[in-house]
Design an enzyme around this catalytic site. Structure first.
Site, PDB file in Angstrom:
ATOM      1  N   THR A 124       0.865  -1.183   0.000  1.00 20.18           N
ATOM      2  CA  THR A 124       0.000   0.000   0.000  1.00 20.18           C
ATOM      3  C   THR A 124       0.903   1.235   0.000  1.00 20.18           C
ATOM      4  OG1 THR A 124      -0.162  -0.108   2.432  1.00 20.18           O
ATOM      5  CG2 THR A 124      -1.929  -1.121   1.158  1.00 20.18           C
ATOM      6  N   LEU A 155       5.930  -6.813  11.298  1.00 17.36           N
ATOM      7  CA  LEU A 155       7.264  -7.317  10.981  1.00 17.36           C
ATOM      8  C   LEU A 155       8.320  -6.217  11.052  1.00 17.36           C
ATOM      9  CD1 LEU A 155       6.590  -9.642   7.912  1.00 17.36           C
ATOM     10  CD2 LEU A 155       6.371 -10.138  10.353  1.00 17.36           C
ATOM     11  N   CYS A 186       7.847   1.572   5.556  1.00 23.58           N
ATOM     12  CA  CYS A 186       6.687   1.567   6.464  1.00 23.58           C
ATOM     13  C   CYS A 186       6.493   2.888   7.193  1.00 23.58           C
ATOM     14  CB  CYS A 186       6.827   0.424   7.470  1.00 23.58           C
ATOM     15  SG  CYS A 186       6.590  -1.221   6.750  1.00 23.58           S
TER      16      CYS A 186
END
Length: 441
Positions: A85, A153, A266
């Site tokens: 995403t 993660l 991220c």
């Protein structure tokens, strides 16, 4: 159980191998034939410690296979969504193209009761929207159920985090609970049996858990980097300060490492997407602080350049700078939004002769900055350098012999962009040490 994983990038490939290790029969689905071909040979197309061995083990056993044909996964008992995403081009919002594509492809193939579990990081409200779309498209209607099971993660520790997570979070539709919780508990039976906390909540809470965790971690990193700026202005030492406040168990020492700041695929995009979603929901002021978190983080990169210019007498044009590190963190080859590679590129644009070395990320770095000079080794990078900048805290750099490096370097300046070096050892070897928020004495 029969398990499918849609998306075989960093998250998907790791999760697929982990599910096979837990005893499930797994098929990974991806639209990239080259990636599928490599994975089918037991080859991991990125660097992640422990994953090549796990992947090869289960490809060889037949428990794990990969395909570009989604229909081969249609009869699985549970389907995981593990696609990316990314941040939309020119916007802060997350691009949901790949997640939506999985639902549009998979749902019409569901002819038996099944559970879909999302793992991708998505804007809050996405799961409810997708669940409605699945019911609309699936031939079995509301027998095709969707829950959200966010991933947590850490690159470099992804195998450990998959097989021995600190928690499992599951979001379900409270109005249509169905079989989602029971099926998810069966999937993770071995993990839950070891005592791992299993938290069941509603869909929006599960979606917010991941982005909230990342926003908190990003805030903690930017906080200590903001304090580092104050330390430099006052002669204080941010490492000693972080040690001191870290003893408070309400604060803790983790993620209080001042330096170049955070990067990767991220934290940066997740906090920006979080802000964008808050604006859409009309609560943008609630997350206004994240704009400063982002700003502090980006400011640290320029600070390294300013420090180098000052320490080199105000002139960087034509000087040789060795940048040790290109990945955004050690034990990874990921250069997405990497502070290390960004710093190297900025030095280059200022006219410096930049020599970059990273133990794993060289190929990815060359693809982003092909005009940089890439060294074959750490020793090659520092040879004849006027300044050495440690930008990624690889063990190879932390444990390097500063005396040997000093003998090969033209200059004596080392900028510890991660505050990871043994200060006294480097000074004793003749280096002029400068850290991030550390006193120079």
């Amino acid at each position: 159980m029969r398990v499918s994983v849609f998306g075989t990038g960093y998250l998907g490939a790791t999760h697929a191998a982990g599910m096979a290790e837990l005893g499930h029969d797994v098929v990974g689905v991806d639209i990239d034939p080259a990636k599928v071909a490599r994975l089918s040979q037991g080859e991991v197309p990125f660097y992640e410690p422990g994953l090549p061995e796990l992947l090869s083990k289960h490809v060889s056993s037949g428990r794990l296979r990969f395909t570009t044909d989604a229909s081969e996964a249609a009869d699985a008992d549970v389907h995981f969504i593990g696609v990316g995403t990314p941040q939309k081009r020119g916007e802060y919002a997350a691009d949901m193209t790949f997640v939506d594509a999985v639902i549009e492809t998979l749902a019409p193939m569901l002819t038996r009761p099944t559970v879909i579990l999302g793992k991708s990081t998505v804007p809050v409200g996405t799961a409810a929207r997708l669940a409605a779309r699945v019911r609309e498209l699936a031939p079995v209607g509301d027998k095709a159920e969707l829950g959200w099971n966010p991933e947590f993660l850490r690159e470099g520790f992804a195998v450990e985090d998959t097989l021995r997570p600190d928690r499992q979070v599951l979001g379900i539709d409270r109005d249509r609970p169905g079989r989602v919780e029971a099926v998810t508990r069966e999937v993770y039976a071995e993990i839950i049996g070891r005592g791992t906390p299993f938290l069941v909540t509603d869909l929006p809470t599960a979606e917010l858990v991941k982005v909230s965790a990342n926003a908190f971690l990003a805030t903690k990193i930017s906080f200590i980097n903001a304090i580092a700026e104050v330390c430099e202005a006052t002669g204080a030492d941010v490492v000693e300060l972080a040690d001191a406040i870290g003893f408070d168990d309400r604060i803790g020492r983790k993620f209080l490492g001042a330096g170049l700041g955070f990067g990767g695929g991220c934290l940066p995009k997740d906090i920006r997407a979080f802000q964008a979603r808050a604006t859409e929901l009309g609560v943008d002021q609630a997350l206004a602080f994240l704009r400063e978190v982002d700003s502090v983080n980006l400011r640290r990169r320029q600070h390294v350049l300013d420090l180098a210019v000052r320490e080199l007498g105000g002139k960087i044009d034509g000087r040789t700078v060795a940048v040790l590190g290109a990945a955004f963190k050690p034990n990874s080859d990921d250069v997405r939004d990497s502070p290390a590679l960004d710093v190297a590129g900025r030095f280059h644009l200022m006219g410096a002769n930049v020599k970059v070395y990273d133990p794993q990320a060289m190929d990815n770095a060359k693809a982003v900055w092909p005009t940089l000079t890439f060294a074959e080794s750490m020793m090659d990078a520092v040879a004849d350098a006027d300044a050495v900048v440690v930008s990624t805290e690889w063990k190879e750099f932390r444990e390097a012999d500063p005396a040997v490096l000093r003998a090969h370097s033209h200059g004596d300046l080392v900028i510890d962009g991660r505050n990871c070096l043994d200060v006294e050892a480097w000074k004793a070897a003749g280096w002029r040490y400068r850290g991030m928020g550390r006193h120079a004495r």
